[in-house]
Write a protein that holds these residues in place. Structure first.
Motif, PDB file in Angstrom:
ATOM      1  N   ILE A 180       0.834  -1.201   0.000  1.00 35.52           N
ATOM      2  CA  ILE A 180       0.000   0.000   0.000  1.00 35.52           C
ATOM      3  C   ILE A 180       0.867   1.249   0.000  1.00 35.52           C
ATOM      4  O   ILE A 180       0.594   2.209  -0.714  1.00 35.52           O
ATOM      5  CB  ILE A 180      -0.927   0.006   1.231  1.00 35.52           C
ATOM      6  CG1 ILE A 180      -1.881  -1.176   1.168  1.00 35.52           C
ATOM      7  CG2 ILE A 180      -1.685   1.322   1.326  1.00 35.52           C
ATOM      8  CD1 ILE A 180      -2.652  -1.390   2.442  1.00 35.52           C
ATOM      9  N   ALA A 181       1.920   1.220   0.812  1.00 35.18           N
ATOM     10  CA  ALA A 181       2.828   2.365   0.910  1.00 35.18           C
ATOM     11  C   ALA A 181       4.116   1.941   1.587  1.00 35.18           C
ATOM     12  O   ALA A 181       4.137   0.988   2.365  1.00 35.18           O
ATOM     13  CB  ALA A 181       2.194   3.509   1.693  1.00 35.18           C
ATOM     14  N   VAL A 182       5.165   2.661   1.284  1.00 32.94           N
ATOM     15  CA  VAL A 182       6.436   2.521   1.982  1.00 32.94           C
ATOM     16  C   VAL A 182       6.556   3.726   2.910  1.00 32.94           C
ATOM     17  O   VAL A 182       6.436   4.869   2.470  1.00 32.94           O
ATOM     18  CB  VAL A 182       7.617   2.449   1.003  1.00 32.94           C
ATOM     19  CG1 VAL A 182       8.947   2.567   1.732  1.00 32.94           C
ATOM     20  CG2 VAL A 182       7.558   1.165   0.200  1.00 32.94           C
ATOM     21  N   VAL A 183       6.772   3.443   4.182  1.00 27.51           N
ATOM     22  CA  VAL A 183       6.904   4.491   5.195  1.00 27.51           C
ATOM     23  C   VAL A 183       8.357   4.503   5.657  1.00 27.51           C
ATOM     24  O   VAL A 183       8.902   3.464   6.035  1.00 27.51           O
ATOM     25  CB  VAL A 183       5.970   4.231   6.393  1.00 27.51           C
ATOM     26  CG1 VAL A 183       6.107   5.334   7.428  1.00 27.51           C
ATOM     27  CG2 VAL A 183       4.526   4.101   5.928  1.00 27.51           C
ATOM     28  N   ALA A 233       6.310  12.145  12.715  1.00 27.36           N
ATOM     29  CA  ALA A 233       5.895  11.381  13.896  1.00 27.36           C
ATOM     30  C   ALA A 233       4.974  10.253  13.453  1.00 27.36           C
ATOM     31  O   ALA A 233       4.093  10.461  12.627  1.00 27.36           O
ATOM     32  CB  ALA A 233       5.182  12.288  14.885  1.00 27.36           C
ATOM     33  N   VAL A 234       5.183   9.052  13.999  1.00 24.27           N
ATOM     34  CA  VAL A 234       4.330   7.921  13.642  1.00 24.27           C
ATOM     35  C   VAL A 234       3.354   7.560  14.759  1.00 24.27           C
ATOM     36  O   VAL A 234       2.484   6.726  14.562  1.00 24.27           O
ATOM     37  CB  VAL A 234       5.154   6.672  13.254  1.00 24.27           C
ATOM     38  CG1 VAL A 234       5.924   6.928  11.977  1.00 24.27           C
ATOM     39  CG2 VAL A 234       6.057   6.228  14.371  1.00 24.27           C
ATOM     40  N   ARG A 235       3.492   8.159  15.908  1.00 26.41           N
ATOM     41  CA  ARG A 235       2.627   7.831  17.037  1.00 26.41           C
ATOM     42  C   ARG A 235       1.526   8.851  17.286  1.00 26.41           C
ATOM     43  O   ARG A 235       0.689   8.667  18.159  1.00 26.41           O
ATOM     44  CB  ARG A 235       3.456   7.684  18.311  1.00 26.41           C
ATOM     45  CG  ARG A 235       4.397   6.516  18.240  1.00 26.41           C
ATOM     46  CD  ARG A 235       5.141   6.357  19.524  1.00 26.41           C
ATOM     47  NE  ARG A 235       6.126   5.298  19.393  1.00 26.41           N
ATOM     48  CZ  ARG A 235       7.046   5.037  20.268  1.00 26.41           C
ATOM     49  NH1 ARG A 235       7.135   5.771  21.368  1.00 26.41           N
ATOM     50  NH2 ARG A 235       7.887   4.066  20.075  1.00 26.41           N
ATOM     51  N   LYS A 236       1.556   9.948  16.540  1.00 28.16           N
ATOM     52  CA  LYS A 236       0.534  10.972  16.714  1.00 28.16           C
ATOM     53  C   LYS A 236       0.358  11.749  15.420  1.00 28.16           C
ATOM     54  O   LYS A 236       1.179  11.657  14.513  1.00 28.16           O
ATOM     55  CB  LYS A 236       0.912  11.928  17.856  1.00 28.16           C
ATOM     56  CG  LYS A 236       2.220  12.666  17.616  1.00 28.16           C
ATOM     57  CD  LYS A 236       2.585  13.545  18.788  1.00 28.16           C
ATOM     58  CE  LYS A 236       3.926  14.212  18.498  1.00 28.16           C
ATOM     59  NZ  LYS A 236       4.347  15.076  19.565  1.00 28.16           N
TER      60      LYS A 236
END
Length: 87
Positions: free
Chosen positions: A27-30, A64-67
C-alpha cells in the motif's frame, strides 16, 4: 495481502523487493524524512523511498508515527499487516 512497509536503510530494500516479488500489494512505503547528506548538505531520500519510487509504490515520510495525521491514515488504510524493517 495488503501490506504497509516501514523501513529506511539500505538493507531494508531487499525485504521490500522480496515482498513485491511474492506478489503482495504494498500500500505504501513508510520511511524517515529526507535528511541532508555530504558537504553540500543536499537533501537525500532514504534507500527504501528511492526503491518505492522506482516500483511506483506510494511513500510516506512522517515526522511522527505515534501521533498526528499519520495515525489517522494508518487507521483508515485497511492494511492486513505492517512489516517493519529497521524503521
Amino acid at each position: 495481502m495488503r501490506i504497509i512497509f516501514m523501513g529506511t536503510p539500505d538493507f531494508a530494500v531487499s525485504t521490500l523487493d522480496a515482498l513485491v516479488e511474492a506478489g503482495h500489494e504494498i500500500i505504501a512505503v513508510v520511511a524517515q524524512p529526507d535528511r541532508p547528506k555530504g558537504r553540500g548538505h543536499k537533501m537525500v531520500s532514504p534507500p527504501t523511498v528511492e526503491r518505492a519510487r522506482e516500483l511506483g509504490i506510494p511513500t510516506r515520510q512522517p515526522r511522527a508515527v505515534r501521533k498526528g495525521p499519520f495515525v489517522d491514515w494508518m487507521t483508515t488504510v485497511e492494511a492486513d499487516v505492517a512489516v517493519v524493517v529497521a524503521y
